[in-house]
Scaffold this motif. Structure first.
Motif, PDB file in Angstrom:
ATOM      1  N   ASP A  42       0.863  -1.184   0.000  1.00  8.23           N
ATOM      2  CA  ASP A  42       0.000   0.000   0.000  1.00  8.23           C
ATOM      3  C   ASP A  42       0.901   1.236   0.000  1.00  8.23           C
ATOM      4  N   SER A  43       0.983   1.929  -1.129  1.00  2.10           N
ATOM      5  CA  SER A  43       2.011   2.961  -1.326  1.00  2.10           C
ATOM      6  C   SER A  43       1.420   4.310  -1.671  1.00  2.10           C
ATOM      7  N   THR A  44       2.086   5.356  -1.202  1.00  2.96           N
ATOM      8  CA  THR A  44       1.692   6.730  -1.515  1.00  2.96           C
ATOM      9  C   THR A  44       2.944   7.576  -1.737  1.00  2.96           C
ATOM     10  N   ILE A  45       2.782   8.615  -2.534  1.00  2.00           N
ATOM     11  CA  ILE A  45       3.819   9.643  -2.680  1.00  2.00           C
ATOM     12  C   ILE A  45       3.422  10.806  -1.795  1.00  2.00           C
ATOM     13  N   ASP A  54       4.348  14.615   0.012  1.00  2.00           N
ATOM     14  CA  ASP A  54       5.150  15.831  -0.064  1.00  2.00           C
ATOM     15  C   ASP A  54       5.852  16.102   1.260  1.00  2.00           C
ATOM     16  N   THR A  55       6.992  16.736   1.168  1.00  2.00           N
ATOM     17  CA  THR A  55       7.803  17.038   2.348  1.00  2.00           C
ATOM     18  C   THR A  55       8.134  18.524   2.461  1.00  2.00           C
ATOM     19  N   GLY A  56       7.775  19.298   1.453  1.00  2.00           N
ATOM     20  CA  GLY A  56       8.263  20.668   1.346  1.00  2.00           C
ATOM     21  C   GLY A  56       9.447  20.748   0.412  1.00  2.00           C
ATOM     22  N   GLY A  57       9.943  19.583   0.011  1.00  2.00           N
ATOM     23  CA  GLY A  57      11.039  19.483  -0.963  1.00  2.00           C
ATOM     24  C   GLY A  57      10.725  18.328  -1.895  1.00  2.00           C
ATOM     25  N   HIS A  58      11.707  17.453  -2.114  1.00  2.00           N
ATOM     26  CA  HIS A  58      11.446  16.270  -2.927  1.00  2.00           C
ATOM     27  C   HIS A  58      10.600  15.282  -2.119  1.00  2.00           C
ATOM     28  N   PRO A  59       9.678  14.574  -2.763  1.00  2.00           N
ATOM     29  CA  PRO A  59       8.748  13.723  -2.022  1.00  2.00           C
ATOM     30  C   PRO A  59       9.378  12.447  -1.490  1.00  2.00           C
ATOM     31  N   VAL A  60       8.733  11.867  -0.491  1.00  2.00           N
ATOM     32  CA  VAL A  60       9.065  10.516  -0.049  1.00  2.00           C
ATOM     33  C   VAL A  60       8.030   9.571  -0.645  1.00  2.00           C
ATOM     34  N   VAL A  61       8.440   8.328  -0.821  1.00  2.00           N
ATOM     35  CA  VAL A  61       7.508   7.272  -1.214  1.00  2.00           C
ATOM     36  C   VAL A  61       7.335   6.383   0.010  1.00  2.00           C
ATOM     37  N   LEU A  62       6.108   6.283   0.483  1.00  2.00           N
ATOM     38  CA  LEU A  62       5.814   5.570   1.719  1.00  2.00           C
ATOM     39  C   LEU A  62       4.993   4.329   1.415  1.00  2.00           C
ATOM     40  N   GLY A  63       5.384   3.205   2.014  1.00  2.00           N
ATOM     41  CA  GLY A  63       4.648   1.962   1.812  1.00  2.00           C
ATOM     42  C   GLY A  63       4.342   1.272   3.126  1.00  2.00           C
ATOM     43  N   LYS A  64       3.265   0.495   3.135  1.00  2.00           N
ATOM     44  CA  LYS A  64       2.861  -0.177   4.370  1.00  2.00           C
ATOM     45  C   LYS A  64       2.245  -1.529   4.033  1.00  2.00           C
ATOM     46  N   VAL A  65       2.635  -2.545   4.831  1.00  2.00           N
ATOM     47  CA  VAL A  65       2.067  -3.883   4.687  1.00  2.00           C
ATOM     48  C   VAL A  65       1.830  -4.453   6.076  1.00  2.00           C
ATOM     49  N   ASN A  66       0.593  -4.821   6.359  1.00  2.00           N
ATOM     50  CA  ASN A  66       0.250  -5.445   7.639  1.00  2.00           C
ATOM     51  C   ASN A  66       0.048  -6.940   7.408  1.00  2.00           C
ATOM     52  N   ASN A  67       1.018  -7.727   7.888  1.00  2.00           N
ATOM     53  CA  ASN A  67       0.936  -9.178   7.750  1.00  2.00           C
ATOM     54  C   ASN A  67       0.380  -9.857   8.992  1.00  2.00           C
ATOM     55  N   GLY A  68      -0.133  -9.041   9.929  1.00  2.00           N
ATOM     56  CA  GLY A  68      -0.766  -9.597  11.113  1.00  2.00           C
ATOM     57  C   GLY A  68       0.167  -9.972  12.238  1.00  2.00           C
ATOM     58  N   GLY A  69       1.427  -9.579  12.129  1.00  2.00           N
ATOM     59  CA  GLY A  69       2.389  -9.932  13.161  1.00  2.00           C
ATOM     60  C   GLY A  69       2.431  -8.923  14.301  1.00  2.00           C
ATOM     61  N   ASP A  70       3.240  -9.251  15.316  1.00  2.00           N
ATOM     62  CA  ASP A  70       3.397  -8.363  16.478  1.00  2.00           C
ATOM     63  C   ASP A  70       4.520  -7.351  16.284  1.00  2.00           C
ATOM     64  N   LYS A  71       5.391  -7.587  15.325  1.00  2.00           N
ATOM     65  CA  LYS A  71       6.551  -6.722  15.122  1.00  2.00           C
ATOM     66  C   LYS A  71       6.486  -6.040  13.755  1.00  2.00           C
ATOM     67  N   THR A  72       6.995  -4.811  13.716  1.00  2.00           N
ATOM     68  CA  THR A  72       7.009  -4.042  12.470  1.00  2.00           C
ATOM     69  C   THR A  72       8.427  -3.591  12.168  1.00  2.00           C
TER      70      THR A  72
END
Length: 431
Positions: A47-50, A52-70
């Motif tokens: 699950d990814s989004t671009i 803005d930061t005020g400068g060059h953007p970050v690309v952020l991704g997230k995956v929830n596999n149901g675990g206790d640790k990230t």
């Protein structure tokens, strides 16, 4: 081991990524590359989004596999400028392969590692949760990263962070770096007039160069930094770190040759990791052109960096510097990073060591912290205590930041295997 089909897919994506220019210093290709990266991550089920930061953007991704640790995976998709262009063997964004070596800007720093970690994720079937933070400004000092992380700290919180990879040493051993030195970068300017004046006036006017020299000598005497409290907060070297340093087996002469310097200040190479420094990066003043010009300059400017070891606070060092100089010079802050060091007995380090041994069939080189700086401190500010730099594709001959940057493709494939083994090992150790 990777199948031939998996290698072909990984190489295809690596080449595509390298063929997208993303020079943060100029902005060339940044948005286009971020868009390509987001699409690729989405293709992998992230699950990814671009953002803005005020400068060059970050690309952020997230995956929830149901675990206790990230696990938070940090990399950067921006690259250094390609100059001097005429020294490149192939066009720097052609991603040309010759003798199983790919030549391209960003091949080693940092696109190879980024792709390797994503390909490894695509093979992973466990319960570890992932967050991916891919920055577009690392090569210009991560200008907006701290502000972005602070603003979005709730969605960036994790149990551990792996930073951009440390690569392989000259003997082909994987390197695991447990932290970074901190940084305070400042510019000091002494002004004694509105304009340069004839040097015949030297008996009655102050020369800013001499005034700056006095200031510099009062800050550092060649052996010790003389700012009040500079050494007070340094964390003592404990038994764990001492053991790591004793195992560090690099020949000082090899280091000297690799740096191209005539002589080293010390044969104690371990001081790279344990000794804070005060360094002059450059000085500008007066007339430096051809021939002579008899003047008293109107200003003198110096750029300086202080490299800091664990527990030293760049804000506290800056305050001491301001008090020390008082009104003798103008101070401009150009960068601050906190020092970080993760315990070698933490799960993230144990997992990194165990997985490296399985893939490379060799003991990794473990360094308590790098001699340089990357933005680990922004993640430490989130309260994350396990942060490590490892899993890399480059070697000392990869020419990162230089013409003909390159990566041996076998090292790229090994990095994929290492990342995959690490993900599984980290999950296992946290059950």
């Amino acid at each position: 081991m990777l199948s031939q089909e998996e290698k072909q897919y990984a190489l295809k994506k690596y080449i595509e990524f390298l063929q997208h220019p993303s020079v943060s210093a100029t902005g060339e290709g940044i948005r286009d590359t971020a868009s390509w990266l987001k699409d690729f991550m989405t293709e992998l089920g992230i699950d990814s989004t671009i953002e803005d930061t005020g400068g060059h953007p970050v690309v952020l991704g997230k995956v929830n596999n149901g675990g206790d640790k990230t696990l938070l995976v940090y990399n950067h998709y921006d690259v250094q400028p390609v100059d001097p262009l005429n020294e490149w063997k192939y066009p720097p964004f052609s991603a040309t392969i010759e003798n199983n070596v790919v030549y391209a800007r960003g091949a080693s720093d940092n696109k190879g590692v980024l792709i390797a970690r994503l390909i490894a994720f695509s093979k992973y079937k466990g319960n570890l949760n992932f967050k991916f933070l891919f920055e577009g400004e690392e090569e210009i000092g991560s200008v907006h990263l701290s502000e972005y992380v602070e603003k979005h700290k709730e969605k960036l919180n994790a149990d551990a962070v792996i930073m951009e990879g440390a690569g392989l040493d000259a003997k082909g051993r994987p390197m695991i770096i447990l932290g970074v030195k901190g940084l305070l970068y400042v510019q000091l300017t002494v002004r004694t007039g509105d304009r340069d004046v004839h040097s015949s006036n030297a008996p009655i006017v102050f020369n800013p160069v001499w005034e700056l020299i006095k200031i510099l000598n009062s800050i550092y005497d060649g052996e010790k930094v003389k700012l009040k409290g500079f050494y007070d907060d340094i964390e003592p070297i404990n038994a764990e770190i001492k053991e790591l340093l004793e195992k560090y087996d690099v020949d000082p002469e090899d280091i000297r040759k690799s740096l191209g310097v005539f002589k080293l200040k010390t044969s104690d190479i371990k001081s790279l990791f344990t000794v804070p420094t005060c360094n002059i990066d450059g000085i500008i003043s007066g007339y430096t052109g051809k021939g002579s010009k008899t003047i008293v300059p109107s200003y003198a400017m110096v750029k300086m960096d202080f490299r800091l070891v664990p527990n030293q606070d760049p804000k506290k060092i800056l305050s001491s510097l301001i008090d020390h100089i008082k009104d003798k010079a103008q101070i401009e802050v150009m960068g601050m990073e906190k020092p970080v060091r993760t315990s070698p007995n933490s799960n993230v380090v144990k997992a990194m060591i165990n997985s490296a041994k399985r893939v490379y069939l060799n003991d990794p080189v473990i360094i308590p912290n790098s001699a340089g700086t990357q933005p680990m401190g922004v993640f430490a500010d989130l309260g994350i205590k396990e942060i490590v730099s490892a899993i890399g594709v480059g070697t000392p001959s990869s020419n990162a930041h230089a013409p003909n940057e390159n990566v041996n493709l076998e090292n790229f494939y090994k990095a994929i295997e290492h990342a995959y083994e690490f993900y599984n090992e980290y999950e296992k150790l946290n059950k």
